[in-house]
Design a protein around this motif. Structure first.
Motif, PDB file in Angstrom:
ATOM      1  N   ASN A   6      64.325  31.352  20.609  1.00 62.44           N
ATOM      2  CA  ASN A   6      65.295  31.776  21.616  1.00 62.44           C
ATOM      3  C   ASN A   6      65.448  33.290  21.522  1.00 62.44           C
ATOM      4  O   ASN A   6      66.031  33.813  20.575  1.00 62.44           O
ATOM      5  N   ILE A   7      64.917  33.998  22.494  1.00 62.65           N
ATOM      6  CA  ILE A   7      64.998  35.458  22.523  1.00 62.65           C
ATOM      7  C   ILE A   7      65.813  35.850  23.744  1.00 62.65           C
ATOM      8  O   ILE A   7      65.339  35.733  24.887  1.00 62.65           O
ATOM      9  N   PHE A   8      67.042  36.279  23.513  1.00 58.83           N
ATOM     10  CA  PHE A   8      67.969  36.680  24.563  1.00 58.83           C
ATOM     11  C   PHE A   8      68.157  35.585  25.618  1.00 58.83           C
ATOM     12  O   PHE A   8      68.205  35.856  26.808  1.00 58.83           O
ATOM     13  N   GLY A   9      68.246  34.349  25.168  1.00 55.94           N
ATOM     14  CA  GLY A   9      68.488  33.238  26.078  1.00 55.94           C
ATOM     15  C   GLY A   9      67.245  32.682  26.742  1.00 55.94           C
ATOM     16  O   GLY A   9      67.324  31.764  27.538  1.00 55.94           O
ATOM     17  N   VAL A  10      66.078  33.227  26.425  1.00 53.38           N
ATOM     18  CA  VAL A  10      64.826  32.741  26.997  1.00 53.38           C
ATOM     19  C   VAL A  10      64.057  32.026  25.889  1.00 53.38           C
ATOM     20  O   VAL A  10      63.803  32.596  24.822  1.00 53.38           O
TER      21      VAL A  10
END
Length: 64
Positions: A6-10
């Motif tokens: 999960n990278i910044f909600g992506v």
């Protein structure tokens, strides 16, 4: 077990993260081989570099 990152909600597939992590490792190993002169021993340097990248990517997937 491989899980999504999960990278910044992506959510990103683990293969993408491992592929990006394999790039600097491959560049470092390639530089060391070039500096020591061992890179000249290979018949097809581009093919060796691709196989080196794939090998490092597989090792990252297996052991990280």
């Amino acid at each position: 077990m491989l899980a999504e990152f999960n990278i910044f909600g992506v959510f990103i597939a683990p293969i993408v993260v491992y592929a990006l992590a394999a790039l600097p490792i491959t560049m470092f190993v390639r530089f060391v081989l070039w500096w020591s002169g061992l890179l000249g021993w290979f018949w097809h340097i581009a093919l060796f570099e691709v196989s080196l990248y794939v090998s490092i990517l597989c090792l990252l997937i297996l052991y990280v």
